[in-house]
Design a protein around this motif. Structure first.
Motif, short mmCIF file in Angstrom:
data_model
loop_
_atom_site.label_atom_id
_atom_site.label_comp_id
_atom_site.label_asym_id
_atom_site.label_seq_id
_atom_site.Cartn_x
_atom_site.Cartn_y
_atom_site.Cartn_z
N ALA A 153 -3.07 9.05 -6.67
CA ALA A 153 -4.23 8.21 -6.94
C ALA A 153 -4.02 7.36 -8.18
O ALA A 153 -3.26 7.73 -9.08
N ILE A 154 -4.69 6.22 -8.20
CA ILE A 154 -4.70 5.35 -9.37
C ILE A 154 -6.16 5.04 -9.71
O ILE A 154 -6.92 4.59 -8.84
N LEU A 155 -6.53 5.33 -10.94
CA LEU A 155 -7.85 4.93 -11.41
C LEU A 155 -7.68 3.71 -12.30
O LEU A 155 -7.02 3.79 -13.34
N VAL A 156 -8.23 2.59 -11.89
CA VAL A 156 -8.23 1.40 -12.74
C VAL A 156 -9.57 1.40 -13.45
O VAL A 156 -10.61 1.09 -12.86
N LYS A 157 -9.52 1.82 -14.71
CA LYS A 157 -10.76 2.14 -15.40
C LYS A 157 -11.44 0.91 -15.99
O LYS A 157 -10.81 0.13 -16.71
N THR A 158 -12.70 0.74 -15.66
CA THR A 158 -13.50 -0.31 -16.28
C THR A 158 -14.96 0.12 -16.25
O THR A 158 -15.41 0.75 -15.29
N ASP A 159 -15.67 -0.18 -17.32
CA ASP A 159 -17.10 0.12 -17.33
C ASP A 159 -17.94 -1.10 -16.99
O ASP A 159 -19.17 -1.05 -16.97
N GLU A 160 -17.23 -2.22 -16.72
CA GLU A 160 -17.93 -3.43 -16.28
C GLU A 160 -18.54 -3.19 -14.89
O GLU A 160 -18.00 -2.41 -14.10
N GLN A 161 -19.61 -3.90 -14.59
CA GLN A 161 -20.15 -3.92 -13.23
C GLN A 161 -19.15 -4.71 -12.39
O GLN A 161 -18.93 -5.90 -12.65
N THR A 162 -18.50 -4.07 -11.44
CA THR A 162 -17.45 -4.78 -10.70
C THR A 162 -18.02 -5.58 -9.54
O THR A 162 -19.01 -5.19 -8.92
N GLU A 163 -17.38 -6.72 -9.28
CA GLU A 163 -17.77 -7.58 -8.16
C GLU A 163 -16.57 -7.73 -7.24
O GLU A 163 -15.42 -7.55 -7.66
N PRO A 164 -16.81 -8.07 -5.96
CA PRO A 164 -15.71 -8.13 -4.99
C PRO A 164 -14.51 -8.95 -5.47
O PRO A 164 -13.37 -8.52 -5.30
N LEU A 165 -14.73 -10.11 -6.09
CA LEU A 165 -13.59 -10.95 -6.48
C LEU A 165 -12.75 -10.25 -7.55
O LEU A 165 -11.52 -10.23 -7.46
N GLY A 166 -13.42 -9.67 -8.55
CA GLY A 166 -12.69 -8.95 -9.61
C GLY A 166 -11.89 -7.79 -9.03
O GLY A 166 -10.73 -7.57 -9.37
N VAL A 167 -12.54 -7.05 -8.11
CA VAL A 167 -11.87 -5.91 -7.48
C VAL A 167 -10.67 -6.39 -6.66
O VAL A 167 -9.58 -5.81 -6.74
N ALA A 168 -10.85 -7.48 -5.92
CA ALA A 168 -9.75 -8.02 -5.10
C ALA A 168 -8.58 -8.44 -5.99
O ALA A 168 -7.41 -8.25 -5.63
N LYS A 169 -8.87 -9.00 -7.15
CA LYS A 169 -7.80 -9.41 -8.07
C LYS A 169 -7.02 -8.21 -8.58
O LYS A 169 -5.79 -8.23 -8.66
N VAL A 170 -7.75 -7.14 -8.95
CA VAL A 170 -7.07 -5.91 -9.40
C VAL A 170 -6.21 -5.37 -8.25
O VAL A 170 -5.05 -5.01 -8.44
N LEU A 171 -6.81 -5.34 -7.05
CA LEU A 171 -6.08 -4.79 -5.90
C LEU A 171 -4.82 -5.59 -5.60
O LEU A 171 -3.79 -5.03 -5.22
N LYS A 172 -4.89 -6.90 -5.80
CA LYS A 172 -3.69 -7.72 -5.60
C LYS A 172 -2.59 -7.24 -6.56
O LYS A 172 -1.42 -7.09 -6.16
N GLY A 173 -2.99 -6.97 -7.81
CA GLY A 173 -2.02 -6.46 -8.78
C GLY A 173 -1.42 -5.13 -8.34
O GLY A 173 -0.21 -4.89 -8.47
N VAL A 174 -2.29 -4.24 -7.81
CA VAL A 174 -1.82 -2.93 -7.35
C VAL A 174 -0.86 -3.10 -6.17
O VAL A 174 0.17 -2.44 -6.08
N VAL A 175 -1.21 -4.01 -5.27
CA VAL A 175 -0.36 -4.28 -4.09
C VAL A 175 1.00 -4.81 -4.56
O VAL A 175 2.06 -4.36 -4.07
N ASP A 176 0.99 -5.74 -5.52
CA ASP A 176 2.26 -6.28 -6.03
C ASP A 176 3.12 -5.17 -6.61
O ASP A 176 4.34 -5.15 -6.45
N ALA A 177 2.48 -4.22 -7.29
CA ALA A 177 3.24 -3.14 -7.94
C ALA A 177 3.71 -2.09 -6.94
O ALA A 177 4.82 -1.55 -7.07
N LEU A 220 -6.09 -13.69 -1.25
CA LEU A 220 -5.27 -13.72 -2.48
C LEU A 220 -3.80 -13.40 -2.16
O LEU A 220 -2.89 -13.94 -2.80
N LEU A 221 -3.59 -12.50 -1.20
CA LEU A 221 -2.22 -12.09 -0.86
C LEU A 221 -1.59 -13.01 0.19
O LEU A 221 -0.37 -13.00 0.38
#
Lengths: 388, 249
Positions: free
Chosen positions: B83-107, B134-135
């Motif tokens: 598992a990977i926890l990408v920690k943030t206390d911000e209120q997440t929105e779909p675009l922000g989440v998709a951007k993080v996920l793109k980074g995870v996919v790249d890695a 994004l991908l």
């Protein structure tokens, strides 16, 4: 719209006890009203494990269970005669053996004593190490608490009981030591001289308005629910109760197994260490109805650990969301059932302490008879005065 | 092949949701949380693909507060490998989440990303689609059946008119609908094993993603309550009420 009703007997609450009372009264050619704040079995009755057995160290409970099971078995489809096996070790063997003798010979209920080896034959997926004796009730079992309660209420209505749903009793009126009626949450009134409060956990708040301090309190208890698709009856064909780990389990249909645990009371408990945990886990609820019905994974695991030594096969099944319910407790874990002193005609059924479902139909019937002037001697056991 | 399954921590579906007194958001304090049910279906599908020999490793990822760890442990107990926890206390929105996920996919370079079609808290139904964009990957959304064959994925989609089957070239994005499968329940031994499975903690910055909210919530309201019904005494009274109160006649 407020109405003015009157009746011979008012039954408040449509849990299993209220349903039992209304059902009995419906055959008595009387004008009877039943009031229920929600729908039948919407309170603790509906979340009962509804395991039904005669095995009780206290004779009054055994007798009520006997009559209760008789009534429940008469409801088509509600009762599952799965059988109940109640096992113990050396520590409580003598008293459990004597209890089985009493229930069979004196009360005439169907029960027999088995050895650990005989118990193993009945439940081969339970490890009987250290089990020296088991009470076996082959014609007892478990019940569908919703189905049974609704059927009793349906029969009562069919025989003329007026059912007022979606309303609760807010005030009970007493004049010169005599009950005179009640006021409902919609402003309606009911004039009557006999009221049976089968309101369980809600009774204390209602009676406190009359200055009566009912000696009961509420605890939150919970059940673990295991996913056993297609194999529930193979792993656990009968209800299982275990004095040594304070644990019980029963099949629910073909795909599910329910597991519960208890901390003593009414039965003998061997494992003091596990039992002492219960006061922390089964914490008190201050206001009836205000408690978390869902349970955490940790709570499920705590329950499951009671069964782990006896049946890893069941304890290692998938864990479905469990649920919590309110137990209406008394200090000696026996029901509190009485005619309220200073309020003739006002009867209360409360404090069922986890025994409520199986004895409920009989308790409702007994109190209904009492309200009509025929008090059974065993009611003495449940009097409020015992705490005075 | 690796499968990446993003999961979201949301208010438990059995909890009655309440809006905060100031109307700013839904009350989350002392509320029971659980894995988004559609994400549970996505985890189950990934496990079934692995059990069928179509995948080697299942990685679950959650973008959220520290407590999202519990949601990841649930997925690990069901059968995910790490598992990977990408920690943030911000209120997440779909675009922000998709951007993080793109980074995870790249890695991580998964061959498949399976995620819930939407989360039951905000019902956005956007993350999977945004991630596909994004991908530049193919996407099969609202999946009720997934069949892998070589580098192709056949996805049956639940659309308004019935069922539509699309063939995707992998790597691809699949979003899970309700009828894709029935998720398993984690058992006690698997819950214990899950405590020992690897769980990495990252931050959105580790993936170069900006998760700052772009949307502003103006108001959160509960649905208006229903009034209790009344019994009418006669047909005439009913007609009168329908005419003069309900205004439907």
């Amino acid at each position: 719209m407020t109405e003015k009703y009157s009746c011979d007997v008012l039954v408040v609450g449509a849990g299993i006890a209220g349903a039992g009372a209304a059902y009995y009264l419906s055959g008595q050619k009387l004008n009877v009203i039943q009031v229920e704040t929600d729908h039948p079995a919407s309170g603790p009755t509906g979340s009962s494990s509804a395991v039904c057995h005669y095995f009780y160290l206290d004779r009054p409970l055994s007798l009520l269970a006997k009559r209760g099971i008789e009534i429940l078995k008469d409801l088509p489809g509600a009762f599952d005669q799965s059988g109940v096996l109640w096992a113990c070790g050396q520590k409580t063997e003598a008293v459990n053996r004597a209890t089985v003798e009493r229930i069979r010979n004196v009360e005439g209920s169907r029960i027999e004593g088995l050895t650990g080896a005989q118990a193993s034959e009945l439940l081969p997926h339970i490890n009987m190490d250290g089990i020296t004796f088991a009470a076996w009730e082959d014609e007892s079992g478990h019940c569908d608490p919703y189905g049974a309660t609704n059927e009793l209420v349906r029969r009562a209505r069919e025989s003329g009981v007026k059912f007022l749903g979606g309303r609760s009793v807010t005030d009970i009126h007493v004049a010169n030591g005599q009950t005179t009626g009640v006021t409902l949450s919609d402003g309606s009134t009911i004039t009557t001289e006999r009221v049976i409060l089968a309101t369980g956990v809600w009774s204390k708040a209602l009676l406190s308005k009359l200055g009566v301090n009912l000696p009961v309190y509420i605890e939150r208890h919970f059940m673990a629910v295991m996913s056993a698709p297609g194999i529930a009856r193979k792993l656990l064909p009968h209800c299982w109760v275990d004095d040594t780990y304070n644990c019980y389990a029963r099949p629910e249909g073909e795909n599910t197994i329910l597991i519960g645990a208890w901390g003593g009371g009414g039965t003998s408990v061997e494992n003091e260490a596990l039992a002492s945990d219960h006061h922390k886990m089964n914490y008190r609820v201050d206001v009836a109805g205000q408690f978390d019905r869902t349970i955490t994974q940790e709570e499920s695991i705590w329950i499951i650990n009671h069964l782990m030594p006896r049946s890893p096969e069941i304890a290692e099944l998938g864990i479905r969301p469990g649920y919590a319910c309110q137990y209406d407790m008394s200090a000696d874990h026996l029901p509190v059932v009485d005619e309220i002193p200073g309020a003739n005609g006002l009867f209360v059924i409360a404090g069922s302490s986890g025994h409520g479902f199986k004895i409920g139909p009989a308790m409702g019937e007994a109190v209904a008879k009492w309200a009509l002037g025929e008090r059974q001697e065993l009611m003495e056991t449940f009097s409020m005065a015992r705490f005075a | 092949m690796k499968i990446l399954v993003p999961v979201k921590r949301v208010v438990d579906a059995n909890v009655k949701v309440r809006v905060k007194a100031d109307g700013s958001a839904v009350e989350l304090a002392n509320v029971k949380m659980a894995m988004n049910p559609f994400d549970e279906i996505a985890v189950e599908e990934a496990i079934r693909l692995k059990e069928a020999g179509k995948a080697d490793e299942i990685i679950v990822v959650s973008i959220g507060p520290q407590q999202a760890q519990e949601t990841l442990r649930t997925a690990l107990a069901m059968g995910a490998d790490r598992a990977i926890l990408v920690k943030t206390d911000e209120q997440t929105e779909p675009l922000g989440v998709a951007k993080v996920l793109k980074g995870v996919v790249d890695a991580e370079q998964p061959g498949l990303v399976i995620l819930g079609k939407q989360a039951i808290d905000d019902d956005s139904n956007q993350t999977g689609q945004m991630l596909a964009a994004l991908l530049g990957w193919a996407q099969g959304t609202f999946a009720s059946k997934v069949v892998l064959d070589g580098d192709k994925a056949k996805v049956t989609r639940e659309v308004d008119g019935g069922l539509q089957t699309v063939e995707l070239k992998m790597p691809a994005i699949i979003t899970a609908d309700l009828r894709l499968n029935q998720p398993r329940y984690a058992s006690l031994p698997n819950i214990m094993k899950a405590k020992k499975k690897p769980l990495d903690e990252k931050s959105p910055a580790d993936y170069g993603a900006d998760v700052k909210p772009r949307l502003k919530v103006i108001k959160t309201e509960e649905p208006s309550g229903r009034k209790a019904g009344v019994k009418v005494k006669s047909v005439a009274e009913l007609v009168d009420k329908l005419k003069n109160e309900a205004g439907v006649l």
